[in-house]
Design an enzyme around this catalytic site. Structure first.
Site, PDB file in Angstrom:
ATOM      1  CE  LYS A 120      22.676  27.554  50.491  1.00 41.35           C
ATOM      2  NZ  LYS A 120      21.474  28.424  50.442  1.00 41.35           N
ATOM      3  CD  GLU A 148      23.143  29.157  34.499  1.00 39.28           C
ATOM      4  OE1 GLU A 148      23.661  30.279  34.265  1.00 39.28           O
ATOM      5  OE2 GLU A 148      21.989  28.998  34.875  1.00 39.28           O
ATOM      6  CB  CYS A 177      21.817  33.723  34.498  1.00 44.50           C
ATOM      7  SG  CYS A 177      20.825  32.422  33.757  1.00 44.50           S
ATOM      8  CD  GLU A 235      24.366  38.709  36.533  1.00 42.13           C
ATOM      9  OE1 GLU A 235      24.955  38.342  37.560  1.00 42.13           O
ATOM     10  OE2 GLU A 235      23.883  37.904  35.715  1.00 42.13           O
TER      11      GLU A 235
HETATM   12  P1  NAI Z   1      24.840  33.876  45.375  1.00 42.67           P
HETATM   13  O1  NAI Z   1      25.697  33.323  44.317  1.00 42.67           O
HETATM   14  O2  NAI Z   1      25.524  34.413  46.598  1.00 42.67           O
HETATM   15  O3  NAI Z   1      23.752  32.804  45.867  1.00 42.67           O
HETATM   16  C1  NAI Z   1      23.368  31.657  45.140  1.00 42.67           C
HETATM   17  C2  NAI Z   1      23.344  30.445  46.058  1.00 42.67           C
HETATM   18  O4  NAI Z   1      24.664  30.216  46.559  1.00 42.67           O
HETATM   19  C3  NAI Z   1      22.452  30.601  47.291  1.00 42.67           C
HETATM   20  O5  NAI Z   1      21.846  29.368  47.580  1.00 42.67           O
HETATM   21  C4  NAI Z   1      23.457  30.965  48.369  1.00 42.67           C
HETATM   22  O6  NAI Z   1      23.016  30.647  49.680  1.00 42.67           O
HETATM   23  C5  NAI Z   1      24.639  30.117  47.977  1.00 42.67           C
HETATM   24  N1  NAI Z   1      25.935  30.566  48.504  1.00 42.67           N
HETATM   25  C6  NAI Z   1      26.321  31.833  48.793  1.00 42.67           C
HETATM   26  N2  NAI Z   1      27.568  31.830  49.276  1.00 42.67           N
HETATM   27  C7  NAI Z   1      28.003  30.556  49.300  1.00 42.67           C
HETATM   28  C8  NAI Z   1      29.208  29.912  49.707  1.00 42.67           C
HETATM   29  N3  NAI Z   1      30.240  30.600  50.194  1.00 42.67           N
HETATM   30  N4  NAI Z   1      29.309  28.569  49.573  1.00 42.67           N
HETATM   31  C9  NAI Z   1      28.283  27.847  49.083  1.00 42.67           C
HETATM   32  N5  NAI Z   1      27.112  28.403  48.707  1.00 42.67           N
HETATM   33  C10 NAI Z   1      26.970  29.742  48.809  1.00 42.67           C
HETATM   34  O7  NAI Z   1      23.944  35.037  44.737  1.00 42.67           O
HETATM   35  P2  NAI Z   1      23.119  36.176  45.507  1.00 42.67           P
HETATM   36  O8  NAI Z   1      23.945  36.742  46.604  1.00 42.67           O
HETATM   37  O9  NAI Z   1      21.788  35.647  45.818  1.00 42.67           O
HETATM   38  O10 NAI Z   1      22.953  37.278  44.359  1.00 42.67           O
HETATM   39  C11 NAI Z   1      24.039  38.162  44.051  1.00 42.67           C
HETATM   40  C12 NAI Z   1      24.115  38.407  42.565  1.00 42.67           C
HETATM   41  O11 NAI Z   1      24.442  37.199  41.895  1.00 42.67           O
HETATM   42  C13 NAI Z   1      22.813  38.857  41.911  1.00 42.67           C
HETATM   43  O12 NAI Z   1      22.612  40.238  42.038  1.00 42.67           O
HETATM   44  C14 NAI Z   1      23.047  38.441  40.493  1.00 42.67           C
HETATM   45  O13 NAI Z   1      23.832  39.400  39.826  1.00 42.67           O
HETATM   46  C15 NAI Z   1      23.838  37.154  40.619  1.00 42.67           C
HETATM   47  N6  NAI Z   1      22.988  35.956  40.525  1.00 42.67           N
HETATM   48  C16 NAI Z   1      23.016  35.211  39.371  1.00 42.67           C
HETATM   49  C17 NAI Z   1      22.169  34.127  39.222  1.00 42.67           C
HETATM   50  C18 NAI Z   1      22.153  33.309  37.992  1.00 42.67           C
HETATM   51  O14 NAI Z   1      21.120  32.740  37.651  1.00 42.67           O
HETATM   52  N7  NAI Z   1      23.263  33.138  37.311  1.00 42.67           N
HETATM   53  C19 NAI Z   1      21.210  33.757  40.271  1.00 42.67           C
HETATM   54  C20 NAI Z   1      21.305  34.546  41.465  1.00 42.67           C
HETATM   55  C21 NAI Z   1      22.155  35.607  41.545  1.00 42.67           C
END
Ligand code: NAI
Ligand code: MG
Length: 489
Positions: free
Chosen positions: A186, A261, A295, A392
């Site tokens: 996904k 990660e 990240c 963050e």
């Molecule tokens: P997120 O962790 O919610 O989204 C990342 C992925 O997880 C997306 O594909 C999303 O659809 C999926 N996801 C969300 N909820 C889920 C669930 N309950 N079960 C399974 N999959 C799920 O991150 P988001 O909301 O895009 O960004 C929020 C914050 O997270 C950012 O402001 C940043 O601080 C951090 N972040 C960190 C990243 C990294 O590279 N470590 C990448 C993206 C965001």
């Protein structure tokens, strides 16, 4: 100013679910919008997969795994097909880079110089592993012959974020494909387009139908369905730690293997004996690269007291000349944040920083009138307890903290629940190695920042993750070890 070199916008070709080798709409018929973050305009309607579509994708992936066209294939041929995928991506590099810039907003020069080459390199690196996965023979007591085999873990669910959409596909597909796993992926709802394009190229390269399935959609629906599905053996996730907590709870019923990660609040330490020009350039890059949406961003910049003024002046000068604007212009260094939610979150933290009493030396506001652009922002006089030093932010916001002595610094650098990365700038190798030894983080850069290689493991200590990606470590997460014991008489 020099004449702008504006790259053409690409054509969007794939917007549906890719399941069992076919392009199909979501069963619900629903779609969601994906936008160009520089303007906010809708660029495509994408199939909004949910549980019903995940179920279909798991059926296809399960069949492809259990019947084995991929894992039972000659391992060398598996590697050759992966090489072909890398070649096809390379042949379409310009178009894919433009598609990434259109969907994510990152400057085209970054897509071309970083995302694409790293994606191709990662796939080639793991292609080379496909025929080098083997077990051991083990001397045991008694008249037995014991050996181990390394087998693919099975069907893997892969859930990725929007900050490096293609590269995250490569980090996830590379080891999974080399191991012989099949995939339900996904992509992030903000950036589904390049992942879908890569699925098309994978099919063209000869990866059998059902081995790679892509279900675009949202986290709580499509993502959660992947995590809960009993037909999925492992979940690999990159994103926010809070999402990982939900995933861990949701995966408990089926005891899935999990690798995470997650984010960070990485300390970047500049000692008074550092090459200050190199340290300033590296620190600027280590925070502002990719609009600060990394990240491992060096978001706590610890500067030794006696070089503070000289060092900060260099950072201010770099921010003042940073080129923010149209990501399709090759001269642009900083594009928009990915969406309204990230834009709002970052501006909120900028306000918090101002209210907490940090000095805003550059930026501190949105850039322009449309799109999600934020000025390169620099806060000086930040202290450990301020929220901008603990949370963050994931945007172009740098925090400067000062320190006096090394012991005190190490304790402060480690005073976070994160542990993804750290950097140290010093000409004293003893001091640099001391810091590398004492800091609790998965990656330490010495006199450099953001140096990534497909062969070098990457991942977090503490709440920055579980397991490692890349390198041989990254492959291990996609393998199960089987022990076979044979009686010899
Ligand atoms: P997120 O962790 O919610 O989204 C990342 C992925 O997880 C997306 O594909 C999303 O659809 C999926 N996801 C969300 N909820 C889920 C669930 N309950 N079960 C399974 N999959 C799920 O991150 P988001 O909301 O895009 O960004 C929020 C914050 O997270 C950012 O402001 C940043 O601080 C951090 N972040 C960190 C990243 C990294 O590279 N470590 C990448 C993206 C965001
Ligand atoms: Mg979220």
């Amino acid at each position: 100013m020099a004449t702008a070199e504006i790259v053409d916008r690409p054509t969007i070709r794939q917007t549906q679910c890719f399941i069992g080798g076919e392009w199909i709409p979501a069963e619900s018929g629903n779609t969601f919008e994906t936008i160009h973050p520089a303007t906010g305009e809708v660029i495509a309607q994408v199939a909004e997969g949910d549980e019903a579509d995940v179920n279909k994708a798991v059926t296809a992936a399960r069949k492809a795994f259990d019947e084995g066209p991929w894992r039972q294939m000659d391992a060398r041929e598996r590697g050759e097909i992966m090489h072909r995928l890398a070649d096809l991506i390379e042949a379409e590099m310009e178009e894919l880079a433009a598609l990434e810039t259109l969907d994510n907003g990152k400057p085209i020069s970054d897509s071309l110089a970083a995302d694409l080459p790293l994606t191709i390199d990662c796939l080639r690196y793991y292609a080379g592993y496909a025929d080098k996965i083997h077990g051991q023979t083990i001397p045991v007591r008694g008249n037995y012959f014991t050996y181990t085999k390394k087998e693919p873990v099975g069907v893997v669910g892969q859930i990725i974020p929007w900050n490096f959409p293609m590269l995250m596909v490569a980090w996830k597909w590379g080891p999974a494909l080399a191991a012989g796993c099949t995939i339900v992926m996904k992509p992030a709802e903000q950036t589904p387009l390049t992942c879908l394009r890569m699925a098309r190229l994978a099919q063209k390269a000869g990866i059998p139908d059902g081995v790679i399935n892509v279900v675009p959609g949202f986290g709580p629906t499509a993502g959660a369905a992947i995590v809960k599905h009993p037909g999925i053996d492992k979940v690999a996730f990159t994103g926010e730690y809070k999402t990982a907590q939900t995933i861990m709870a949701d995966a408990s019923q089926t005891l899935k293997r999990l690798t995470f990660e997650l984010g960070g609040k990485s300390p970047n330490v500049v000692f008074n004996d550092a090459d200050l020009d190199a340290a300033a350039a590296g620190s600027h890059f280590g925070l502002y690269f990719n609009q600060g949406q990394c990240c491992c961003a060096g978001s706590r910049l610890f500067v030794q007291e006696d070089v503070h003024d000289e060092f900060v002046a260099k950072l201010v000068a770099m921010n003042q000349t940073r080129v923010v604007g149209d990501p399709f212009d090759k001269a642009t260094q900083q594009g928009p944040q990915v969406d309204q939610a990230q834009f709002d979150k970052i501006l909120k933290y900028i306000d918090i920083g101002k209210n907490e009493g940090a000095q805003c030396l550059t930026g501190g506001a949105r850039h322009g009138e449309e799109g999600f652009f934020i000025e390169p922002t620099l806060f000086d006089g930040v202290t450990d307890q301020m929220q901008i030093a603990t949370d963050e932010i994931f945007g172009p916001v740098m925090s400067i903290l000062t320190f006096k002595d090394t012991e005190d610094l190490i304790q402060r650098a480690n005073n976070t629940f994160y542990g993804l990365a750290a950097a140290v700038w010093s000409r004293d190798i003893g001091k640099a190695h001391l810091l590398a030894d004492r800091v609790r983080a998965g990656t330490v850069w010495v006199n450099c920042y953001d140096v990534f290689d497909a062969a070098a493991p990457f991942g977090g200590f503490k709440m920055s993750g579980i397991g490692r990606e890349l390198g041989e470590e990254g492959l291990k997460n996609y393998l199960e070890i089987k022990t076979v014991t044979v009686a010899l008489d």
